[in-house]
Design a protein around this motif. Sequence first.
Motif, short mmCIF file in Angstrom:
data_model
loop_
_atom_site.label_atom_id
_atom_site.label_comp_id
_atom_site.label_asym_id
_atom_site.label_seq_id
_atom_site.Cartn_x
_atom_site.Cartn_y
_atom_site.Cartn_z
N HIS A 255 34.32 30.09 25.34
CA HIS A 255 33.63 30.31 26.62
C HIS A 255 34.04 29.32 27.69
O HIS A 255 34.13 29.68 28.87
N THR A 256 34.30 28.10 27.27
CA THR A 256 34.81 27.12 28.23
C THR A 256 36.16 27.59 28.77
O THR A 256 36.43 27.51 29.97
N PHE A 257 36.99 28.08 27.86
CA PHE A 257 38.28 28.64 28.26
C PHE A 257 38.06 29.78 29.26
O PHE A 257 38.71 29.84 30.31
N LEU A 258 37.13 30.67 28.94
CA LEU A 258 36.91 31.83 29.80
C LEU A 258 36.36 31.45 31.18
O LEU A 258 36.65 32.13 32.16
N ASP A 259 35.60 30.38 31.25
CA ASP A 259 35.07 29.95 32.55
C ASP A 259 36.19 29.68 33.54
O ASP A 259 36.05 29.95 34.74
N THR A 260 37.28 29.14 33.04
CA THR A 260 38.41 28.85 33.92
C THR A 260 39.39 30.01 33.97
O THR A 260 39.88 30.37 35.04
N TYR A 261 39.69 30.57 32.82
CA TYR A 261 40.79 31.53 32.76
C TYR A 261 40.35 32.97 32.58
O TYR A 261 41.17 33.87 32.49
N GLY A 262 39.03 33.19 32.52
CA GLY A 262 38.56 34.53 32.19
C GLY A 262 38.29 35.44 33.38
O GLY A 262 37.88 36.59 33.20
N HIS A 263 38.52 34.91 34.58
CA HIS A 263 38.26 35.73 35.76
C HIS A 263 39.45 36.64 36.02
O HIS A 263 40.10 36.58 37.06
N ARG A 264 39.75 37.48 35.06
CA ARG A 264 40.89 38.36 35.21
C ARG A 264 40.72 39.56 34.32
O ARG A 264 40.24 39.45 33.20
N GLY A 265 41.12 40.70 34.82
CA GLY A 265 41.08 41.91 33.99
C GLY A 265 42.46 42.21 33.49
O GLY A 265 43.38 41.41 33.62
N ASP A 266 42.57 43.39 32.96
CA ASP A 266 43.81 43.94 32.49
C ASP A 266 44.92 43.97 33.50
O ASP A 266 46.07 43.77 33.24
N TRP A 267 44.52 44.38 34.65
CA TRP A 267 45.47 44.80 35.65
C TRP A 267 44.98 44.31 37.00
O TRP A 267 43.88 43.82 37.14
N TRP A 268 45.82 44.43 38.02
CA TRP A 268 45.41 44.06 39.37
C TRP A 268 44.39 45.06 39.91
O TRP A 268 44.67 46.23 40.00
N GLY A 269 43.23 44.62 40.31
CA GLY A 269 42.27 45.53 40.94
C GLY A 269 40.86 45.27 40.46
O GLY A 269 40.64 44.86 39.32
N PRO A 270 39.87 45.49 41.35
CA PRO A 270 38.48 45.18 41.01
C PRO A 270 37.88 46.10 39.96
O PRO A 270 36.83 45.78 39.39
N MET A 271 38.51 47.25 39.67
CA MET A 271 37.89 48.16 38.70
C MET A 271 38.05 47.69 37.25
O MET A 271 37.39 48.21 36.36
N TYR A 272 38.92 46.75 37.03
CA TYR A 272 39.19 46.35 35.64
C TYR A 272 38.23 45.24 35.21
O TYR A 272 38.17 44.19 35.83
N PRO A 273 37.49 45.47 34.11
CA PRO A 273 36.56 44.44 33.65
C PRO A 273 37.30 43.16 33.28
O PRO A 273 38.39 43.20 32.73
N SER A 274 36.68 42.04 33.60
CA SER A 274 37.33 40.77 33.33
C SER A 274 37.14 40.36 31.88
O SER A 274 36.29 40.91 31.17
N TRP A 275 37.89 39.37 31.47
CA TRP A 275 37.74 38.81 30.12
C TRP A 275 36.36 38.20 29.93
O TRP A 275 35.82 38.19 28.84
N LEU A 276 35.80 37.71 31.05
CA LEU A 276 34.44 37.16 30.97
C LEU A 276 33.45 38.26 30.58
O LEU A 276 32.54 38.04 29.80
N GLU A 277 33.66 39.44 31.10
CA GLU A 277 32.76 40.56 30.79
C GLU A 277 33.05 41.10 29.39
O GLU A 277 32.15 41.44 28.64
N ASP A 278 34.31 41.20 29.06
CA ASP A 278 34.70 41.74 27.76
C ASP A 278 35.84 40.91 27.20
O ASP A 278 37.01 41.14 27.52
N PRO A 279 35.52 39.93 26.37
CA PRO A 279 36.57 39.02 25.87
C PRO A 279 37.39 39.57 24.71
O PRO A 279 38.17 38.83 24.11
N ALA A 280 37.26 40.86 24.41
CA ALA A 280 38.01 41.41 23.27
C ALA A 280 39.51 41.11 23.34
O ALA A 280 40.11 40.74 22.32
N PRO A 281 40.16 41.24 24.51
CA PRO A 281 41.60 40.95 24.54
C PRO A 281 41.90 39.51 24.13
O PRO A 281 42.94 39.25 23.52
N VAL A 282 41.01 38.61 24.47
CA VAL A 282 41.23 37.20 24.12
C VAL A 282 41.10 37.03 22.61
O VAL A 282 41.93 36.37 21.97
N PHE A 283 40.08 37.65 22.03
CA PHE A 283 39.91 37.54 20.58
C PHE A 283 41.05 38.21 19.83
O PHE A 283 41.46 37.74 18.77
N LYS A 284 41.57 39.28 20.41
CA LYS A 284 42.71 39.95 19.78
C LYS A 284 43.93 39.02 19.76
O LYS A 284 44.60 38.88 18.75
#
Lengths: 553, 292
Positions: A255-284
Motif C-alpha cells: 500500500h505504501t508503494f501504491l500511494d506513490t505509484y498506484g495512481h495509474r490505470g491500464d491505459w491513458w485515460g480517466p476511464m481506466y481504474p487505477s492500481w489503487l482501486e484495483d491492485p490485481a495487476p500489481v499482485f500479478k
Amino acid sequence: MPDQEESPKKVKRLIPVPPEFPVTWEDPEDENIRWYWDREHFPYAAPPLEGDFWRQALRGFNLSGEELELMFRLDSRCINGYLYMGNRPRYESGEEEDRKKRAGEKAEAYMARMEALWETEWLPEIQDHLAFWDGYDLEGAAKQDLLDHLDETWDRILQLWRIHFLCVMPAYGAMGKLNELYGELFEDGSAFDAPRLYQGFHNKTLELGHKLWDLANQAAADSKVGGVFETRAVEEIPATLEKTVPGHAFFFSVHTFLDTYGHRGDWWGPMYPSWLEDPAPVFKTLKDYVTDLPRDPREELAELAAEREQAIEDVRERLKGYPRQTRERFEFLLEAARVGVVLSEDHGFWIDFATTDRVRQVLLECGRRFSEAGVIENREDVFYLGFEEVRETLSAFPEVDRRDLVREHRAEFNRFAAIDPPPELGTKEVKEDEEAKSPEPEEEPNLLKGQSGSPGKARGPARIIRSIPESSRLQKGDILVAESTSPPWTPLFATVAGVVTHTGGILSHGAVVAREYRVPAVVGVRGATSRLEDGQLIEIDGDAGEVRILDTD
Amino acid sequence: MNILWLGQDGCQDISKVGGKAASLSPLAGNHRVPPGFCLTTAAFDLWASGQEGESDRPFPGALYEELADAYKRLGNRCEESEPRVAVRSSAVDEDGQSASFAGQYETYLNRVGMDETVESVQHCWASLRSERALAYRQQAGLSMNSVRLAVLVQELIAADISAVVFTANPVTGAHDEVVINASWGLGESIVGGTVNPDTYRVRKDGLSVIERGVAEKGRMTVLVPGGTEEVDVPRFMRSQPALEDEQAVEMARMGLDLEEQMGFPVDVECALKDNQLYLLQCRPITTLDRSE
C-alpha cells in the motif's frame, strides 16, 4: 542538390466513408481536411466522457503550439468513439519559409532549456495541480461547489496538457535529431547505435519497476509471504496475506508503494481504474517476480549506463578528426537527448497518469452521487455521458433520470467498438488518376514486417493482450503482442521473451523500455493483433524488424 | 645536416630542403605556420647509397635516432606526445632547383607515431624511383640519378575550416581585391574540386567584405584513424556559412602581408582550427586564370 522529379499532379478527393461507420461532422468545414485515426495512442473505442476528456487534453497541443511557434495546429474529433486527428497550418501562404525558420529556432531554444524548464516551471506547476485535487474534499462538497470543481478540473486539464506537449516536442525532437545526425556521420552500423548514446538513465517508470522488484525480493525473503505468492491465485493473495502478521506487514508495504505509484490505470485515460482501486495487476506482477525473480534491474541499469558511456567515448574519439562545428552540434544534441529520454518517461508518470487519476476521482464522485440517487445505474456509467451531459445532470440533480441516455450511448459504443474504424476520413490529396482510398495493409503469408524496437531474437508463443487484466494470461517465455504499450505495462517486460506492437517506432515508449529491459522488440507491425493468433509459435527479430509465424497449419 | 627545422637558418635552401619547405621556412617567423622539420637531401643520399632495391631498403640507424628526436621535439612544441603529422616530399634536381614534374609530390596525411612516420618517409623516398617517375624523366630527357628528395614532416592541423586565398581576382585579374574560397574540414576538398566552397571577396582598401557567396557545401575531408577521408557534410552544416566576416578579413589581411613580403600576388592555403588561423602554403599566382 539532387534534381527534383516532376511531381505528379495532385487533386483533393473525398475519402469514401464505410457504410458501417456513418460520420456526422460537427462543423461542415471539417470534411475538407484529412483526419486520421491515432491508433498508437487511442487504439480502443472511447465512451463519451473519455472522448471529451481527450478532446480537452489535446487542445493543450495548440497552447503549446503558440509557445513553440509550431507550423500546424492539431484538432481532434471523437467519431463513433475513435479519436481522429486533423492538422491545419498555422501560417498564411507565403509565410511558410519564415515560419519554418522561427519554429526551428524555438525548437533549438527549448531543447537547450528543457531541463531547467522542467525543474523550475513545469514540474512545480504539475505538483500544484496535484495538491489542488488532493486537498479537495470530494465527498463533502455541496452540489454547486462540486460543479465549480468539475469546471476547474476541466480548465486544469488544458494547462497540464499544454505542459505535456511542451515536454514531448523538444524531448522527442532531440532524440530524433541526434539519431539523424549520427546516421549522417556514421553510415555503417545499426539503428540501435544512436539510441545507445542515451540509454540507461533512471526515470520514474524504471523507478516504479525497481520498487516492485524490491517488494518481490522482500516477499521472496520471507517464506510465509513468498509462499502465498507462489501457491495462491492472484485474486486470493490479498486476503491470504492479511491472515498472518508478516503477510499483513507486507500488504502494508504494497500500500505504501501504491500511494506513490498506484495512481495509474491500464491505459491513458480517466476511464481506466487505477492500481489503487484495483491492485490485481500489481499482485500479478509480484507473483510472477516472486515465482522466478528476474535479475536486479538496478544492475541491469548500471550495465546499460556503462555501455552508454563507452559508446559516447568511442564516438567522441571518432569525431576528433571532424570540424569543431560538427562536434559541438553532436554534444548539444547528445545533452538534449539525455534530458529528453528521461522527460519522455517522467512527463507520462506525472501528467498522463498521476493527474488523470485525479480527474477520474472527480468524475467518479459525480457518478457515485448519480448512481446512489438512481440517476444512473452504476457509478462507472458516468463515462457513458458526455461532459456537457454530466454538467447538466449535476445541475439538475437529483430530479433527473439518465438511465435511457446511458443505455443509448452504451449501445452506440458497443456497436462501434466491435468494428475496425477507417484509418482516414475527410478529404485527402491523391494523384490525379488515383482514388482517395483509406490505406490498406500489405499482406505476406507468414512474415510480418515492422520496425526495429529492441535488438535480439526471440521465439515463443504469441500472447495477444488487450488490457492489463488480460495480462494474467502471460506466461514466462511468451511473446507479448499488443496494439501498443503504456508505462503501467512495463514491469511485464521482465517476464516475457519478446514484445510485438502494432504501432510505434524506435523512439516509442515500448521500444525504449524494451531496450532498458534488454528484451527483443519489433514495433510498428501493421495488423499484429489481428494477423497473429493467441498461442501461435512465432519468432521475432528485433534487429531486422520482422515477425515470423512458425507454426503454419 | 640531415634535419632542418622550418624557420631555421639553411632551411630556405631548395637544394637542401626542396621547394615546399624552402618557400615556407622564411614565413615561419612572422606567420602561424604549423611547426615542422625537413629530412634533407643529404638524408636522402644516406638512404639512397644503400644497395639497389627500393622500399625494402632499411632506414639508416643514426638517421632513425635523429628523426625520433625531431619527432619528439615536434611533440613538445605541439603539446602532444604523438603529434599528428603530414609527410610531404619535394624533389630537387641536379641544378638544385625544384624538380617540377606534375603528380610527383607524395603526401601522407594524419600519420601518428614513429612507425607511421618512418613508413611514410620511406614511401616518399621510394616513389622517386617509381615507374611513373622514371618514365617521365626518360621522356623529358633528364637523367635519373641526379634527382634527390627532401621530405617535410609537419604538424597536421585538423582544420575546422580550410580556405584558399588569392590576393588578385584570378578570373577578372583585378588587383584591388582578395578572393577567398572556404569550406569545412581539410583543404583537400577545395583544392581537389570535390566541394562547392563559399566565396568571399574583400576589398583591399579598408578590408571590407564586398561579397559573400554561401554555397551548398556537400563534401568535406576529415581525419580518420590511419589517414583522411572525404565524407558528406552533415545536412545542418551544408548551407551554413563557413566563415564569419571577421575571419574572412583576417585571411585577407594575412594574404596582403604575404603579398607585400613576397612582392607579387599570392595563392595562399590556410586553415582555421578553434578560431586560430594557420598558414599552410604560399606561392605566386602563376597565371591569373586558375589552373592546377
